[in-house]
Design an enzyme around this catalytic site. Sequence first.
Site, PDB file in Angstrom:
ATOM      1  N   CYS A  13       0.813  -1.209   0.000  1.00  0.00           N
ATOM      2  CA  CYS A  13       0.000   0.000   0.000  1.00  0.00           C
ATOM      3  C   CYS A  13       0.847   1.260   0.000  1.00  0.00           C
ATOM      4  O   CYS A  13       2.024   1.240   0.341  1.00  0.00           O
ATOM      5  CB  CYS A  13      -0.880   0.070   1.244  1.00  0.00           C
ATOM      6  SG  CYS A  13      -1.909  -1.366   1.493  1.00  0.00           S
ATOM      7  N   GLY A  44       0.503   0.416  -5.214  1.00  0.00           N
ATOM      8  CA  GLY A  44      -0.739  -0.359  -5.200  1.00  0.00           C
ATOM      9  C   GLY A  44      -1.617   0.024  -6.363  1.00  0.00           C
ATOM     10  O   GLY A  44      -1.851   1.216  -6.591  1.00  0.00           O
ATOM     11  N   ASN A 118      -0.605   1.270   5.843  1.00  0.00           N
ATOM     12  CA  ASN A 118       0.315   0.494   5.022  1.00  0.00           C
ATOM     13  C   ASN A 118       1.087  -0.413   5.963  1.00  0.00           C
ATOM     14  O   ASN A 118       1.667   0.050   6.928  1.00  0.00           O
ATOM     15  CB  ASN A 118       1.273   1.434   4.279  1.00  0.00           C
ATOM     16  CG  ASN A 118       2.398   0.685   3.561  1.00  0.00           C
ATOM     17  OD1 ASN A 118       3.503   1.183   3.439  1.00  0.00           O
ATOM     18  ND2 ASN A 118       2.136  -0.508   3.089  1.00  0.00           N
ATOM     19  N   GLY A 119       1.092  -1.691   5.665  1.00  0.00           N
ATOM     20  CA  GLY A 119       1.840  -2.626   6.500  1.00  0.00           C
ATOM     21  C   GLY A 119       1.013  -3.848   6.827  1.00  0.00           C
ATOM     22  O   GLY A 119      -0.024  -4.095   6.203  1.00  0.00           O
ATOM     23  N   CYS A 252      12.635  -1.671   5.934  1.00  0.00           N
ATOM     24  CA  CYS A 252      12.522  -2.741   4.929  1.00  0.00           C
ATOM     25  C   CYS A 252      13.550  -2.552   3.804  1.00  0.00           C
ATOM     26  O   CYS A 252      13.504  -1.552   3.091  1.00  0.00           O
ATOM     27  CB  CYS A 252      11.108  -2.705   4.356  1.00  0.00           C
ATOM     28  SG  CYS A 252      10.885  -3.692   2.878  1.00  0.00           S
ATOM     29  N   TYR A 258      13.509  -2.819  -4.577  1.00  0.00           N
ATOM     30  CA  TYR A 258      12.494  -2.905  -5.632  1.00  0.00           C
ATOM     31  C   TYR A 258      11.306  -1.964  -5.469  1.00  0.00           C
ATOM     32  O   TYR A 258      10.857  -1.357  -6.440  1.00  0.00           O
ATOM     33  CB  TYR A 258      11.965  -4.343  -5.724  1.00  0.00           C
ATOM     34  CG  TYR A 258      10.675  -4.467  -6.509  1.00  0.00           C
ATOM     35  CD1 TYR A 258      10.692  -4.425  -7.902  1.00  0.00           C
ATOM     36  CD2 TYR A 258       9.435  -4.589  -5.870  1.00  0.00           C
ATOM     37  CE1 TYR A 258       9.508  -4.514  -8.635  1.00  0.00           C
ATOM     38  CE2 TYR A 258       8.251  -4.674  -6.596  1.00  0.00           C
ATOM     39  CZ  TYR A 258       8.293  -4.635  -7.973  1.00  0.00           C
ATOM     40  OH  TYR A 258       7.129  -4.710  -8.686  1.00  0.00           O
TER      41      TYR A 258
HETATM   42  P1  5GP Z   1      10.510 -13.492 -12.009  1.00  0.00           P
HETATM   43  O1  5GP Z   1      11.645 -13.793 -12.930  1.00  0.00           O
HETATM   44  O2  5GP Z   1      10.793 -13.922 -10.639  1.00  0.00           O
HETATM   45  O3  5GP Z   1       9.207 -14.041 -12.540  1.00  0.00           O
HETATM   46  O4  5GP Z   1      10.300 -11.922 -11.997  1.00  0.00           O
HETATM   47  C1  5GP Z   1      11.314 -11.060 -11.568  1.00  0.00           C
HETATM   48  C2  5GP Z   1      10.811  -9.638 -11.675  1.00  0.00           C
HETATM   49  O5  5GP Z   1       9.777  -9.434 -10.738  1.00  0.00           O
HETATM   50  C3  5GP Z   1      11.892  -8.608 -11.393  1.00  0.00           C
HETATM   51  O6  5GP Z   1      11.999  -7.762 -12.512  1.00  0.00           O
HETATM   52  C4  5GP Z   1      11.359  -7.824 -10.218  1.00  0.00           C
HETATM   53  O7  5GP Z   1      11.550  -6.430 -10.423  1.00  0.00           O
HETATM   54  C5  5GP Z   1       9.906  -8.138 -10.169  1.00  0.00           C
HETATM   55  N1  5GP Z   1       9.379  -8.129  -8.800  1.00  0.00           N
HETATM   56  C6  5GP Z   1      10.029  -8.283  -7.624  1.00  0.00           C
HETATM   57  N2  5GP Z   1       9.197  -8.205  -6.577  1.00  0.00           N
HETATM   58  C7  5GP Z   1       7.985  -7.962  -7.076  1.00  0.00           C
HETATM   59  C8  5GP Z   1       6.689  -7.727  -6.494  1.00  0.00           C
HETATM   60  O8  5GP Z   1       6.508  -7.755  -5.278  1.00  0.00           O
HETATM   61  N3  5GP Z   1       5.669  -7.506  -7.372  1.00  0.00           N
HETATM   62  C9  5GP Z   1       5.845  -7.493  -8.718  1.00  0.00           C
HETATM   63  N4  5GP Z   1       4.803  -7.250  -9.506  1.00  0.00           N
HETATM   64  N5  5GP Z   1       7.048  -7.687  -9.295  1.00  0.00           N
HETATM   65  C10 5GP Z   1       8.096  -7.921  -8.495  1.00  0.00           C
HETATM   66 FE1  SF4 Z   2       9.135  -7.787   4.196  1.00  0.00          FE
HETATM   67 FE2  SF4 Z   2      11.515  -8.381   3.185  1.00  0.00          FE
HETATM   68 FE3  SF4 Z   2      10.803  -5.849   3.565  1.00  0.00          FE
HETATM   69 FE4  SF4 Z   2      11.331  -7.389   5.678  1.00  0.00          FE
HETATM   70  S1  SF4 Z   2      12.776  -6.778   4.062  1.00  0.00           S
HETATM   71  S2  SF4 Z   2       9.622  -5.981   5.441  1.00  0.00           S
HETATM   72  S3  SF4 Z   2      10.537  -9.364   4.962  1.00  0.00           S
HETATM   73  S4  SF4 Z   2       9.860  -7.289   2.132  1.00  0.00           S
HETATM   74 MG    MG Z   3      11.372  -5.632 -12.511  1.00  0.00          MG
END
Ligand code: 5GP
Ligand code: SF4
Ligand code: MG
Length: 463
Positions: A13, A44, A118-119, A252, A258
């Site tokens: 969120c 989100g 958020n959380g 985090c 990311y």
């Molecule tokens: P995979 O190869 O694991 O299918 O996809 C990797 C991609 O997923 C990476 O480009 C990364 O940026 C993206 N990604 C990482 N965490 C998340 C997330 O929480 N949600 C979404 N939609 N993408 C994610």
């Molecule tokens: Fe969740 Fe990983 Fe962020 Fe810790 S570091 S709050 S486990 S996403």
């Molecule tokens: Mg990506």
Amino acid sequence: MPHEVKDKFKDECGVFGVFLKEPEQENDAARAAFYGLYALQHRGQESAGIAVSDGHKISLHKGMGLVTEVIKPETIKNLKGNIAIAHVRYSTTGESGIVNAQPMVFHYLQGMLGLAHNGNLTNTADLRKQLATYGSVFQTTTDTELVANLLARYSQDTLEDGLNKCLIDLKGAFALIIITEDKMIGIRDQMGIRPLCLGDYEGNYVLASETAALDTIGAKFIRDIKPGEIVIIDQEGLRSSQVVKSPRCAHCVFEYIYFARPDSTLDGINVYQARRELGKQLARESDIDVDLVIPVPDSGTAAALGYAEEAGLPFQDGLMKNRYVGRTFIQPTQKMRELSVRLKLNAVNKIVAGKRLVMVDDSIVRGTTSKQIVQMLREAGAKEVHMAVSSPPTSYPCYYGIDTSRREELIASKMEVEEIRQFIGADSLYYLSREGMFQALGGNSEKYCDACFSGLYPVGTES
Ligand code: 5GP
Ligand code: SF4
Ligand code: MG
């Protein structure tokens, strides 16, 4: 919308709040909240909402969809008042839907409350049981409704009293913005897991998940809300109380890797810079002999740039992203999944043909996207395709509000690095080490949560 069934209720969120002392126009607060929320869309994409107080009552508008799909110009016109909170939410649980969308607005003994959260709390089961014993009933399965109930129960005397007691009782990760008829309140969990910052908007206070939202409305960053701090903003100004103090914080790391926008600065560290440092460190740790570095856009771009800088290699856009593909629908069939990756990304033949290259991405979740990108690059004529990931293997689920897949879906929870390399079909695969990650983030591992990589949960898992 197709969705996966998850074993836990989790969502990602973004929250935003604004308190105008003297609204020049009736809809200024709602309008600022709309722009602030728009800047947080990446946090989100499933539901959006704004709640506004005019000093007497709180009005609410929320719906399923992107910010611009839910909040129309007529909506803003109807949301009159000088205090506003806003929320975007993404959830892939079967329980996604309008009842769980935020903000949520409640009536209690002292008046009205609007909440944006958020959380993810880790002691919801205990709290729910405790409240149910006193006769509370619940309409939703959200933490937000639980917090509202708890707050109403504890605020028999004063709201401030109630807030303090709440903060002591709530366990887990939370960045909360609450409004009453005449106040805006910001709260951050005692380890500061989820981000929340304070800004100055033409002499008024704003609160936001990320500084990029402050920049968007032209607000100046004042400071981050401290872990375990409550700020109460009203016509008198801002009062702060440090209700709980934890010996360590646990920001985090995944926000830097990311989740957050690269142009945001969270708890003193700029996200873009952090990603670049992560990429540099990754280059130091990997041993790949290639001609070219290419990013997996957009999330891998800053890390790829850092990698190229450190390795002394050229950096080129070997993959192009279709900017108009926003939400990634989770496709039910393999064929559809493949198509959706191709809709989002395409290899630039002229750049990659005949090259030995390393593609840099921020993380591997299920491995399915990475596998297809590797294949795409080979089809475009790349001679060698290596992969470098600017974070350690993601092996554990998050209980603190980032929606990672079920544990068995996380490829790193069931495969060794060499098996993952084979699965995605890369010539070699390097992940950043945990030590390297902390070094890139300033060297102090005690400042961060990295449970999805280490399994070390700073405030436990769900009860
Ligand atoms: P995979 O190869 O694991 O299918 O996809 C990797 C991609 O997923 C990476 O480009 C990364 O940026 C993206 N990604 C990482 N965490 C998340 C997330 O929480 N949600 C979404 N939609 N993408 C994610
Ligand atoms: Fe969740 Fe990983 Fe962020 Fe810790 S570091 S709050 S486990 S996403
Ligand atoms: Mg990506």
